[in-house]
Design an enzyme around this catalytic site. Structure first.
Site, mmCIF file in Angstrom:
data_model
loop_
_atom_site.group_PDB
_atom_site.id
_atom_site.type_symbol
_atom_site.label_atom_id
_atom_site.label_comp_id
_atom_site.label_asym_id
_atom_site.label_seq_id
_atom_site.Cartn_x
_atom_site.Cartn_y
_atom_site.Cartn_z
ATOM 1 N N ASP A 152 0.858 -1.186 0.000
ATOM 2 C CA ASP A 152 0.000 0.000 0.000
ATOM 3 C C ASP A 152 0.893 1.234 0.000
ATOM 4 O O ASP A 152 1.424 1.632 1.042
ATOM 5 C CB ASP A 152 -0.918 0.019 1.231
ATOM 6 C CG ASP A 152 -2.008 -1.069 1.169
ATOM 7 O OD1 ASP A 152 -1.773 -2.120 0.522
ATOM 8 O OD2 ASP A 152 -3.084 -0.864 1.760
ATOM 9 N N LYS A 220 -6.794 3.405 -3.549
ATOM 10 C CA LYS A 220 -7.200 3.441 -2.140
ATOM 11 C C LYS A 220 -7.357 4.889 -1.690
ATOM 12 O O LYS A 220 -6.561 5.743 -2.062
ATOM 13 C CB LYS A 220 -6.127 2.703 -1.320
ATOM 14 C CG LYS A 220 -6.308 2.735 0.189
ATOM 15 C CD LYS A 220 -5.251 1.848 0.875
ATOM 16 C CE LYS A 220 -5.212 2.080 2.375
ATOM 17 N NZ LYS A 220 -4.150 1.284 3.053
ATOM 18 N N LYS A 256 -10.264 0.518 -2.635
ATOM 19 C CA LYS A 256 -10.213 0.306 -1.189
ATOM 20 C C LYS A 256 -10.438 1.615 -0.440
ATOM 21 O O LYS A 256 -9.549 2.455 -0.366
ATOM 22 C CB LYS A 256 -8.854 -0.292 -0.800
ATOM 23 C CG LYS A 256 -8.674 -0.475 0.716
ATOM 24 C CD LYS A 256 -7.337 -1.115 1.059
ATOM 25 C CE LYS A 256 -7.071 -1.097 2.560
ATOM 26 N NZ LYS A 256 -5.732 -1.617 2.912
#
Lengths: 320, 493
Positions: A152, A220, A256
Site C-alpha cells: 500500500d 485506495k 479500497k
C-alpha cells in the site's frame, strides 16, 4: 463506453500532455456526486441481503494496525484474529489481509502461514510520503523481500497538488517495478491518494486515472491518518473511474476505502454503492477492500445478531 | 494478472452469488384508512347532500382503499359558505401572528405524522415510498413552515403597506403530488389570511382527507380549510362558484384553458400551473455522471408524472453517444415495483387512464420512426405499470417531442451549438422549466437569459424549495407559487 482509449505512452510522454489528458476528463459536480451517494445510502438492506453483505464485508476487510506502538505481539494477535475473526463460530469467514508497517511483515507472515490471509504492507514513507525516491523504493523492496503479498503505497500529494503529474506517475511506475519478486511474480500494488488532502472530486478523478494508467492494482482513498479519510462520495468517484477505465481498456482495478468506516451499516452502504456504480463484478475481495480495524467487531456482532436473533455485548468478541 | 492466487479474474465473478436486495417493505400498519370518508366542511366530516361516492384504489394493486364522497354543486356551495363565514368572522380578523401559530402547528404535526402521510401517499398515488418519505412529505412540512413565517410579516413582502387577503380561495389540485400540491395551495392562502375550499384529484383524495384530520388536530377554526372530494364536475363547481374570490389550479393545460374561460369576465383572480415539455440540455463539457443522474431524476422521478419533468433531453451531438450509453447503463439499475418497498425507484402509473395515454403516445413515437428502448424490466401482474423508456432519433417534428406525455418517457434530441440548444428548447408551446448541464458558469447565465422557462436549473433538476418561486411561461400557465412571489397571488393590494 465510447470514450477514446488513451494511448498511455503518448499521454505520459510529457507533463503537458498528461496534464491535458487529466484535465480533459469530464468534471465532477460536487453537489450531484454527494446527492447520489446520499441517495444510495437510503437503500434498505434486510434479512438475506444483509447476511450476504455482512459475510462479504468480512472477507473484504484489510485488518489494520499502523501505529508507532505496534509490536510483534500486537501483530501476532491481529493475525490470529484475521484468520479466525469469531472463535465461537467456525462458519465465520477469514478477512482478506492484515495491513501493517514493513518491519512487521515477517511476524505477520509467520503467524498467517498458508492460511490464505494476505499480508499487506504500507510503504513509500507512509503516511506522508515525504522522502527521497530511493528511500521509498528501498522501503517497498524491503517489504516485498520480507514476504508482503500487497504493497500500500502513498502518492506524493505535494507533487500532485503543484501539478507535477508526471512525477507522480513515474513514481507509481517505479514502485510497481519495486514490487517485483525474483521469481517473476509481484506483490500487488495499492495506491493511496489521501483524498482528504486532494480535497476536490475533480482531483480524485484525475489521480484515479493517473494511478490506473501507471499500473495500480488497487486505488485506495486514505492512510487513515488524515481527516476526512474515506467518504462515500469520494469512493463513488473512484468507483466511477474504475468502471470507466475497464470500459475503455478492459482492465479491472480494485478500490479500497480506508479509515473511518466503523459500523456494519456504513460498510453495507459501501457495498450497495459498489453494486450499483461499478457493478457486481467488483463485489469480491479481489476487487474491493475495506481498510479498517474496529469495523470487524461490529460486523461480527451484527452477524451473530442475524444468526441468533439477539445482540450480545462487546465482551463476547475479541479485542486484539 | 501476474499472480492469480492474489487477485481473482473477472471470469470467476460471474458464478458468484449476486447481491439481491431482499424485500424491504414499509409497514402499512402505521396508517388507518377508514372504509369511507365524508366531505370536510366547516371543520367536520359530513355526508354529501345527495349521498354519491366513488372508490379510490391503489394503482400498484388495483385494490380498493376507501369509498370517498363525491361533492355536488350543493356541497361545494356549503363549503364556500363555510369558508366565507370563517373568513369574515374569524380568519381575516385574526392577527398574522395568531395565524402563523396555526400554520406552525400544522407543520409540526405533518412532521410528527410524516411516516403515516408518506405511506398513505404511496398507497393512493403509486409513487415509491423513498420519494414520498424523502421528498414529498418533508417539502410539505417545509412549505407550511416557510409560509407560517410570512403570516405576520405581510406588510414587508413588497406588496404595499397594508396587503389584505382576497377572501375565499377555490383550489383544484392534481394527482401527481397530492399532498405537496395541497401545501403549495393552502399554506400561502392561509398565511395571507384567506380561507380555502380545496378539491383534490379523484384518484388521490386520501392524503387531503388525512390533512383535514390534521387541521382538526391543530384546532384550526372551522371553515378555514374545507376539502371537497370529487371529479371534474366538483372542480368546475368550485371554480364557477360566484362567491369564490380566487381560483388556483394545477393540472393539465386543457382544463386550465377551460378554467380561464369560466372565470373570464368575473372579478376572480386566477393562477394556473399547467403542463410542460421541459428541455434538459447537456453540453459536451458537462459533469457527465451527474448529468446522467439529472436526466434520470428529470424524467423518471415520480414516474415522470411531473409537470416540470425534463421530458426532452437535448444533448450536444459530440457527446450524445457517450451520454446515451451511460444513461442506458444507469437505467438498467432502476428498480421498478412495489411502491412501499424502500428500494423501489419507479412505482406505479397513477391510473388506467394515464397508462393508456402514455402507451398511446409511445406507440405514436414508434410509428413516427423514433428508436424506442427500455431496460429489461419485469412488470407486476396487477396494477398500472410502464417501464422507463427512451426514444432516440427524435426530431422537433415528432409528436413525442411536442406533447406532454406525463409518464416515464424521454425523447432524446441532439444539437450542435448553444444557440441551437436555446432555439430547440424554446420551440414548444410550453415554458415551465429547463435544465442546463455545463462546467462553464458563464454559459449557464447566457442560457438562463434566453430560455423561456419559469425555472432554469443549473447542473441539477427537479429541485424544489419553499423560498423559490415556481411557475410557467406561455401554455404552462401564469402566476407564481412559492417564495415571496407566491404570496402575491393571495393578496389584494
Amino acid at each position: 463506453m465510447t470514450a477514446l482509449l488513451p494511448d498511455v505512452a503518448e499521454v505520459t510522454s510529457s507533463d503537458a500532455s498528461l496534464r491535458r489528458f487529466l484535465h480533459g476528463l469530464p468534471g465532477v459536480d460536487q453537489v450531484g456526486a454527494e446527492a447520489r451517494a446520499a441517495e444510495l445510502a437510503t437503500r434498505s438492506i434486510k434479512t438475506t441481503a444483509k447476511e450476504f453483505a455482512i459475510d462479504l464485508a468480512i472477507t473484504m476487510v484489510d485488518l489494520t494496525t499502523l501505529e508507532g506502538q505496534d509490536t510483534p505481539g500486537k501483530v501476532r494477535a491481529l493475525s490470529a484474529k484475521a484468520m479466525r475473526p469469531d472463535p465461537a463460530d467456525p462458519t465465520c469467514p477469514a478477512v482478506a489481509a492484515v495491513c501493517i508497517y514493513p518491519d512487521m511483515v515477517g511476524v505477520a507472515k509467520q503467524t498467517l502461514g498458508e492460511s490464505g490471509v494476505r499480508v499487506a504492507s504500507v510503504a513509500t514513507a507512509f503516511p506522508s510520503g515525504r522522502a527521497a525516491r530511493e528511500i521509498k523504493l528501498a522501503d517497498t523492496r524491503n517489504a516485498v523481500a520480507a514476504g508482503a503479498d500487497e504493497i500500500d503505497m502513498v502518492i506524493d500529494r505535494g507533487a500532485f497538488l503543484s501539478g507535477r503529474y508526471l512525477e507522480v506517475y513515474e513514481e507509481i511506475l517505479a514502485v510497481r517495478e519495486a514490487c517485483a519478486r525474483p521469481d517473476g511474480s509481484e506483490a500487488h500494488l495499492k495506491v493511496i491518494f489521501e483524498t482528504g488532502e486532494l480535497q476536490t472530486f475533480d482531483n480524485i478523478r484525475r489521480i484515479s486515472w493517473l494511478a490506473m494508467m501507471a499500473g495500480a492494482h488497487f486505488i485506495k482513498t486514505s492512510t487513515g491518518k488524515v481527516q476526512p479519510a474515506a467518504t462515500m462520495p469520494g469512493t463513488l468517484v473512484m468507483l466511477e473511474a474504475v468502471r470507466d477505465f475497464r470500459d475503455v481498456t478492459g482492465t479491472m482495478v480494485g478500490v479500497k476505502p480506508a479509515g473511518g468506516i466503523r459500523a456494519s451499516k456504513e460498510a453495507i452502504r459501501y457495498l450497495v454503492m459498489v453494486n450499483e456504480i461499478a457493478g457486481a463484478d467488483w463485489l469480491d475481495p479481489a476487487w474491493f477492500r475495506f481498510g479498517a480495524s474496529t469495523l470487524l467487531n461490529d460486523l461480527l456482532m451484527q452477524r451473530t445478531k442475524m444468526k441468533t436473533g439477539h445482540y450480545t455485548g462487546p465482551d463476547y468478541f475479541t479485542l486484539d | 494478472m501476474a499472480d492469480d492466487t492474489v487477485v481473482g479474474s473477472a471470469a470467476t465473478s460471474t458464478t458468484r452469488a449476486m447481491f439481491d436486495y431482499a424485500p424491504a417493505p414499509e409497514s402499512r400498519s402505521v396508517v388507518d384508512i377508514a372504509s369511507s370518508y365524508g366531505l370536510f366542511i366547516d371543520g367536520e366530516f359530513t355526508d354529501p347532500v345527495d349521498g354519491r361516492s366513488f372508490k379510490t384504489i391503489s394503482p400498484a394493486s388495483e385494490e380498493v382503499l376507501a369509498e370517498v364522497s363525491e361533492a355536488s354543486e350543493r356541497d361545494v356551495d356549503l363549503a364556500v359558505r363555510a369558508a366565507r363565514n370563517a373568513h369574515t368572522k374569524v380568519w381575516s380578523k385574526m392577527s398574522g401572528r395568531e395565524r402563523s401559530k396555526y400554520l406552525f402547528r400544522i407543520a409540526r404535526i405533518i412532521q410528527e405524522r410524516s411516516r403515516e402521510l408518506a405511506v398513505l401517499e404511496s398507497l393512493d398515488n403509486g409513487k415509491p415510498i423513498r420519494e414520498s418519505r424523502d421528498v414529498d412529505v418533508p417539502l410539505v412540512a417545509a412549505y407550511f413552515f416557510y409560509y407560517a413565517g410570512w403570516a405576520d410579516k405581510l406588510q414587508y413582502a413588497g406588496f404595499g403597506p397594508d396587503p389584505r387577503p382576497l377572501g375565499v380561495a377555490g383550489q383544484v389540485i392534481p394527482w401527481n403530488f397530492p399532498l405537496l400540491m395541497l401545501a403549495w395551495k393552502i399554506a400561502p392562502a392561509l398565511a395571507a389570511g384567506n380561507t380555502v375550499v380545496l378539491k383534490p384529484a379523484e384518484t388521490t383524495p386520501l392524503t387531503s382527507l388525512l390533512f383535514a384530520e390534521i387541521c382538526q388536530q391543530a384546532d384550526l377554526p372551522p371553515g378555514v380549510v374545507n376539502i371537497v372530494t370529487g371529479a371534474g364536475e366538483t372542480g368546475r363547481a368550485v371554480v364557477a362558484h360566484p362567491d369564490v374570490d380566487k381560483v388556483a389550479f394545477t393540472g393539465s393545460t386543457d382544463v386550465g384553458r377551460s378554467i380561464a374561460q369560466t372565470v373570464a369576465g368575473t372579478t376572480k383572480s386566477v393562477t394556473l400551473e399547467l403542463g410542460g415539455k421541459a428541455a434538459n440540455i447537456v453540453f459536451d463539457d458537462a459533469p457527465v455522471d451527474q448529468a446522467v443522474e439529472g436526466i434520470v431524476n428529470g424524467i423518471f422521478f415520480n414516474q415522470g408524472h411531473v409537470c416540470c419533468a425534463g421530458s426532452r433531453l437535448l444533448v450536444q451531438e459530440s457527446v450524445a453517444q457517450d451520454v446515451l450509453d451511460r444513461l442506458k447503463r444507469r437505467m438498467a439499475t432502476l428498480r421498478l415495483g412495489d411502491p412501499l418497498d424502500k428500494n423501489t425507484d419507479i412505482g406505479a402509473i397513477n391510473s388506467a387512464e394515464q397508462l393508456a395515454k402514455i402507451r398511446s403516445l409511445s406507440d405514436v413515437g414508434e410509428a413516427e420512426g423514433a428508436g424506442r428502448w427500455s431496460p429489461a424490466c419485469d412488470l407486476p401482474q396487477h396494477g398500472f405499470w410502464f417501464p422507463p423508456t427512451i426514444f432516440t432519433g427524435v426530431s422537433q417534428a415528432h409528436r413525442i417531442a411536442r406533447e406532454e406525455i406525463f409518464g416515464p418517457v424521454l425523447s432524446v434530441i441532439t444539437f450542435r451549438t448553444p444557440a441551437e440548444a436555446v432555439e430547440k428548447a424554446n420551440n414548444t408551446p410550453f415554458g415551465l422549466s429547463a435544465g442546463v448541464w455545463t462546467d462553464k458558469g458563464s454559459r449557464i447565465l447566457w442560457m438562463a437569459d434566453r430560455l423561456r422557462a419559469g425555472v432554469v436549473w443549473a447542473n441539477t433538476f427537479n429541485k424544489f424549495d419553499p423560498t423559490s418561486p415556481f411557475g410557467g411561461y406561455k401554455e404552462s400557465g401564469y402566476g407564481r407559487e412559492g417564495g415571496r412571489h407566491g404570496l402575491e397571488a393571495y393578496l389584494a393590494k
